[in-house]
Design a protein around this motif. Structure first.
Motif, PDB file in Angstrom:
ATOM      1  N   LEU A   1      20.014  -0.318  -3.685  1.00  0.00           N
ATOM      2  CA  LEU A   1      18.705   0.283  -3.397  1.00  0.00           C
ATOM      3  C   LEU A   1      18.726   1.791  -3.630  1.00  0.00           C
ATOM      4  CD1 LEU A   1      15.802   0.379  -2.181  1.00  0.00           C
ATOM      5  CD2 LEU A   1      16.885   0.638   0.066  1.00  0.00           C
ATOM      6  N   LEU A   2      19.779   2.454  -3.148  1.00  0.00           N
ATOM      7  CA  LEU A   2      19.763   3.921  -3.129  1.00  0.00           C
ATOM      8  C   LEU A   2      20.025   4.547  -4.502  1.00  0.00           C
ATOM      9  CD1 LEU A   2      21.399   4.477   0.361  1.00  0.00           C
ATOM     10  CD2 LEU A   2      19.013   4.840  -0.274  1.00  0.00           C
ATOM     11  N   ASP A   3      20.803   3.881  -5.368  1.00  0.00           N
ATOM     12  CA  ASP A   3      21.003   4.443  -6.712  1.00  0.00           C
ATOM     13  C   ASP A   3      19.680   4.582  -7.474  1.00  0.00           C
ATOM     14  OD1 ASP A   3      23.665   4.885  -6.369  1.00  0.00           O
ATOM     15  OD2 ASP A   3      24.373   3.209  -7.589  1.00  0.00           O
ATOM     16  N   PRO A   4      18.829   3.519  -7.502  1.00  0.00           N
ATOM     17  CA  PRO A   4      17.529   3.690  -8.170  1.00  0.00           C
ATOM     18  C   PRO A   4      16.639   4.753  -7.503  1.00  0.00           C
ATOM     19  CG  PRO A   4      17.930   1.353  -7.702  1.00  0.00           C
ATOM     20  CD  PRO A   4      19.070   2.122  -7.108  1.00  0.00           C
ATOM     21  N   VAL A   5      16.692   4.849  -6.162  1.00  0.00           N
ATOM     22  CA  VAL A   5      15.912   5.877  -5.454  1.00  0.00           C
ATOM     23  C   VAL A   5      16.376   7.269  -5.899  1.00  0.00           C
ATOM     24  CG1 VAL A   5      15.538   6.974  -3.200  1.00  0.00           C
ATOM     25  CG2 VAL A   5      15.270   4.496  -3.438  1.00  0.00           C
ATOM     26  N   ILE A   6      17.702   7.459  -5.930  1.00  0.00           N
ATOM     27  CA  ILE A   6      18.273   8.761  -6.317  1.00  0.00           C
ATOM     28  C   ILE A   6      17.924   9.076  -7.772  1.00  0.00           C
ATOM     29  CG2 ILE A   6      20.478   9.932  -6.788  1.00  0.00           C
ATOM     30  CD1 ILE A   6      21.528   8.391  -4.207  1.00  0.00           C
TER      31      ILE A   6
ATOM     32  N   VAL B   1      10.338  10.066  -0.010  1.00  0.00           N
ATOM     33  CA  VAL B   1      11.544   9.305  -0.355  1.00  0.00           C
ATOM     34  C   VAL B   1      11.520   7.932   0.312  1.00  0.00           C
ATOM     35  CG1 VAL B   1      14.065   9.265  -0.230  1.00  0.00           C
ATOM     36  CG2 VAL B   1      12.882  11.392  -0.762  1.00  0.00           C
ATOM     37  N   GLY B   2      11.211   7.910   1.611  1.00  0.00           N
ATOM     38  CA  GLY B   2      11.031   6.624   2.284  1.00  0.00           C
ATOM     39  C   GLY B   2      12.300   5.944   2.763  1.00  0.00           C
ATOM     40  N   CYS B   3      13.403   6.682   2.808  1.00  0.00           N
ATOM     41  CA  CYS B   3      14.628   6.084   3.354  1.00  0.00           C
ATOM     42  C   CYS B   3      15.590   7.188   3.787  1.00  0.00           C
ATOM     43  CB  CYS B   3      15.300   5.152   2.353  1.00  0.00           C
ATOM     44  SG  CYS B   3      15.551   5.857   0.733  1.00  0.00           S
ATOM     45  N   VAL B   4      16.531   6.816   4.654  1.00  0.00           N
ATOM     46  CA  VAL B   4      17.527   7.777   5.140  1.00  0.00           C
ATOM     47  C   VAL B   4      18.901   7.105   5.180  1.00  0.00           C
ATOM     48  CG1 VAL B   4      15.982   9.180   6.587  1.00  0.00           C
ATOM     49  CG2 VAL B   4      17.068   7.134   7.561  1.00  0.00           C
ATOM     50  N   ALA B   5      19.935   7.942   5.241  1.00  0.00           N
ATOM     51  CA  ALA B   5      21.298   7.445   5.442  1.00  0.00           C
ATOM     52  C   ALA B   5      21.661   7.589   6.917  1.00  0.00           C
ATOM     53  CB  ALA B   5      22.271   8.253   4.590  1.00  0.00           C
TER      54      ALA B   5
ATOM     55  N   LYS C   1       0.828  -1.222   0.000  1.00  0.00           N
ATOM     56  CA  LYS C   1       0.000   0.000   0.000  1.00  0.00           C
ATOM     57  C   LYS C   1       0.858   1.267   0.000  1.00  0.00           C
ATOM     58  CE  LYS C   1      -4.229  -1.779   2.078  1.00  0.00           C
ATOM     59  NZ  LYS C   1      -3.902  -3.190   2.276  1.00  0.00           N
ATOM     60  N   HIS C   2       2.120   1.127  -0.366  1.00  0.00           N
ATOM     61  CA  HIS C   2       3.062   2.239  -0.196  1.00  0.00           C
ATOM     62  C   HIS C   2       3.237   3.063  -1.472  1.00  0.00           C
ATOM     63  CE1 HIS C   2       3.802   0.097   3.438  1.00  0.00           C
ATOM     64  NE2 HIS C   2       4.767   0.892   3.822  1.00  0.00           N
ATOM     65  N   ASN C   3       3.397   4.379  -1.266  1.00  0.00           N
ATOM     66  CA  ASN C   3       3.728   5.278  -2.373  1.00  0.00           C
ATOM     67  C   ASN C   3       4.951   6.087  -1.960  1.00  0.00           C
ATOM     68  OD1 ASN C   3       3.537   6.785  -4.766  1.00  0.00           O
ATOM     69  ND2 ASN C   3       2.392   8.395  -3.733  1.00  0.00           N
ATOM     70  N   ASN C   4       6.124   5.469  -1.991  1.00  0.00           N
ATOM     71  CA  ASN C   4       7.358   6.228  -1.786  1.00  0.00           C
ATOM     72  C   ASN C   4       8.464   5.615  -2.650  1.00  0.00           C
ATOM     73  OD1 ASN C   4       8.709   4.154  -0.116  1.00  0.00           O
ATOM     74  ND2 ASN C   4       7.351   4.828   1.549  1.00  0.00           N
ATOM     75  N   HIS C   5       9.530   6.382  -2.834  1.00  0.00           N
ATOM     76  CA  HIS C   5      10.589   5.945  -3.763  1.00  0.00           C
ATOM     77  C   HIS C   5      11.255   4.647  -3.300  1.00  0.00           C
ATOM     78  CE1 HIS C   5      10.478   9.362  -6.467  1.00  0.00           C
ATOM     79  NE2 HIS C   5      10.468  10.186  -5.443  1.00  0.00           N
ATOM     80  N   MET C   6      11.410   4.488  -1.985  1.00  0.00           N
ATOM     81  CA  MET C   6      12.029   3.268  -1.461  1.00  0.00           C
ATOM     82  C   MET C   6      11.183   2.043  -1.818  1.00  0.00           C
ATOM     83  SD  MET C   6      11.545   0.830   1.097  1.00  0.00           S
ATOM     84  CE  MET C   6      10.472   1.627   2.286  1.00  0.00           C
ATOM     85  N   ALA C   7       9.862   2.140  -1.573  1.00  0.00           N
ATOM     86  CA  ALA C   7       8.973   1.002  -1.820  1.00  0.00           C
ATOM     87  C   ALA C   7       8.972   0.613  -3.299  1.00  0.00           C
ATOM     88  CB  ALA C   7       7.560   1.343  -1.356  1.00  0.00           C
ATOM     89  N   LYS C   8       9.111   1.631  -4.148  1.00  0.00           N
ATOM     90  CA  LYS C   8       9.140   1.391  -5.591  1.00  0.00           C
ATOM     91  C   LYS C   8      10.403   0.613  -5.985  1.00  0.00           C
ATOM     92  CE  LYS C   8       8.619   4.411  -9.552  1.00  0.00           C
ATOM     93  NZ  LYS C   8       8.551   5.813  -9.967  1.00  0.00           N
ATOM     94  N   ALA C   9      11.510   0.886  -5.288  1.00  0.00           N
ATOM     95  CA  ALA C   9      12.807   0.314  -5.679  1.00  0.00           C
ATOM     96  C   ALA C   9      13.160  -0.989  -4.957  1.00  0.00           C
ATOM     97  CB  ALA C   9      13.909   1.353  -5.420  1.00  0.00           C
ATOM     98  N   LEU C  10      12.572  -1.221  -3.772  1.00  0.00           N
ATOM     99  CA  LEU C  10      13.008  -2.359  -2.947  1.00  0.00           C
ATOM    100  C   LEU C  10      12.307  -3.655  -3.364  1.00  0.00           C
ATOM    101  CD1 LEU C  10      14.813  -3.215  -0.512  1.00  0.00           C
ATOM    102  CD2 LEU C  10      12.772  -3.007   0.904  1.00  0.00           C
ATOM    103  N   THR C  11      12.958  -4.439  -4.203  1.00  0.00           N
ATOM    104  CA  THR C  11      12.427  -5.756  -4.566  1.00  0.00           C
ATOM    105  C   THR C  11      12.895  -6.767  -3.523  1.00  0.00           C
ATOM    106  OG1 THR C  11      14.390  -6.278  -5.844  1.00  0.00           O
ATOM    107  CG2 THR C  11      12.579  -5.198  -7.019  1.00  0.00           C
ATOM    108  N   LEU C  12      12.274  -7.938  -3.548  1.00  0.00           N
ATOM    109  CA  LEU C  12      12.705  -9.010  -2.644  1.00  0.00           C
ATOM    110  C   LEU C  12      14.167  -9.397  -2.935  1.00  0.00           C
ATOM    111  CD1 LEU C  12      12.156 -11.112  -0.448  1.00  0.00           C
ATOM    112  CD2 LEU C  12      11.169 -12.606  -2.206  1.00  0.00           C
TER     113      LEU C  12
END
Length: 381
Positions: free
Chosen positions: A88-93, A72-76, A25-36
């Protein structure tokens, strides 16, 4: 719960499938990029300071995002996060910063003399001008991950750096925990005070731990240069003044930043920077310059015009209400700022604001007289 403890080595007794978060149910960049597959590959890795994949993503798991606003859905947690978890972070960026590729190089330009114009924005329309950025200090972990000792060491160094400034930058540091009611009220009235983070995004990432320990605000005597210590970033640096002289605001911003960095470098703790990501900050959305140059500008006619959104997009600008990120505009006054952070230099981003706002004021004046602005709509920058 202000901070979910994600440092749990027993989780590796379970399969990746068992531990993979439900992001349906997520709409953030992390959720879009994080596959199993990415989760499987990265879940047992950690940075030298101990930041894990689950630390990176927790804020985006706990905050699904807004149906209309892509968060964005993630932090460093430290400088190495962007390297260790780059799958994960390259596709988010790339997604967040308009296709910025892992091989791209960022430009930094803090020479205020390269800005053209900016001292001539019409003060009848432009009420105030400001430029802000964040900085992270080399050798310390970032606010979602730092310890009390680290946070206190950063505060101590920051006070020394800021107290060494003189001339137009001479000022005073106000630690949050020792602030008198009178001082607090004055800072609130000046719109300077940052409050205890109540944003679930900040809480879920662990930035509010130990509040208000080692947090504070410093400003110069003229109240035109301001530094927040240990909020979302180690340092948030803000230059501002009433009226439309963006050139002067940008000059103060560049000079002040360089003076502060010189003191940190004396202690062998400069600012985190690399040629791919520019200045490294806690939230991937701020990488690059971390810069938001904005003006509060009166656009009562243009803002009602059908082409307003299109004009903003073409000028690479964004609008907010004057109360901050999620507020509505009052009386046709908008906070207009640069949309980009990564891939353009500081000078280029402030130039876009100066040129774009100038054009929008011309459009506003034409609409006041009942004219058409169709021939003034700019090409895509």
């Amino acid at each position: 719960m202000p901070f979910g403890n994600t440092h749990n080595n027993y989780k590796l007794k379970f399969s990746a499938e068992d531990e993979y978060p439900d992001l349906s149910k997520h709409n953030n960049h992390m959720a879009k990029a994080l596959t199993l597959d990415i989760y499987k590959k990265l879940r047992d890795k950690q940075t030298p300071s101990g930041f894990t994949l689950d630390d990176v993503i927790q804020t985006g798991v706990d905050n699904p995002g807004h149906p209309f606003i892509m968060t964005v859905g993630c932090v460093a947690g430290d400088e190495e996060t962007y390297e260790v978890f780059k799958d994960l972070l390259d596709p988010v960026i790339q997604d967040r910063h308009g296709g910025y590729k892992p091989t791209d190089k960022h430009k930094t330009d803090l020479n205020f003399e390269n800005l053209k114009g900016g001292d001539d924005l019409d003060p009848k329309y432009v009420l105030s001008s400001r430029v802000r950025t964040g900085r992270s200090i080399i050798g310390y972990t970032l606010p979602p991950h730092c310890s009390r000792g680290e946070r206190r060491a950063i505060e101590k160094m920051s006070i020394e750096a800021l107290n060494s400034l003189d001339g137009e930058f001479k000022g005073k540091y106000y630690p949050l925990k020792d602030m008198s009611d009178k001082e607090q009220q004055q800072l609130i009235d000046d719109h300077f005070l940052f409050d205890k983070p109540v944003s679930p995004l900040l809480l879920a990432s662990g930035m509010a731990r130990d509040w208000p320990d080692a947090r504070g605000i410093w400003h110069n005597d003229n109240k035109t240069f301001l530094v927040w210590v240990n909020e979302e970033d180690h340092l948030r640096v803000i230059a501002m003044e009433k009226g439309g002289n963006m050139k002067e605001v940008f000059r103060r911003f560049c000079v002040g930043l360089q003076k502060i960095e010189a003191v940190f470098k004396k202690h062998n703790h400069g600012f985190m920077w690399n040629e791919h990501l520019g200045y490294v900050l806690t939230c991937p959305s701020n990488l690059g310059t971390g810069l938001r140059g904005g003006v509060h500008v009166k656009l009562p006619n243009l803002s009602k015009h059908a082409k307003f959104e299109e004009v903003l997009t073409r000028l690479r600008l964004q609008k907010r209400g004057t109360g901050g990120v999620d507020t509505a505009a009052e009386g046709g006054v908008f906070d207009i700022s640069n949309a980009d952070r990564l891939g353009f230099s500081e000078v280029e981003q402030v130039q876009m604001v100066v040129d774009g706002v100038k054009l929008m004021i011309e459009m506003e004046k034409k609409l006041e007289k009942g004219g058409s602005i169709d021939d003034m709509v700019p090409a895509q920058k």
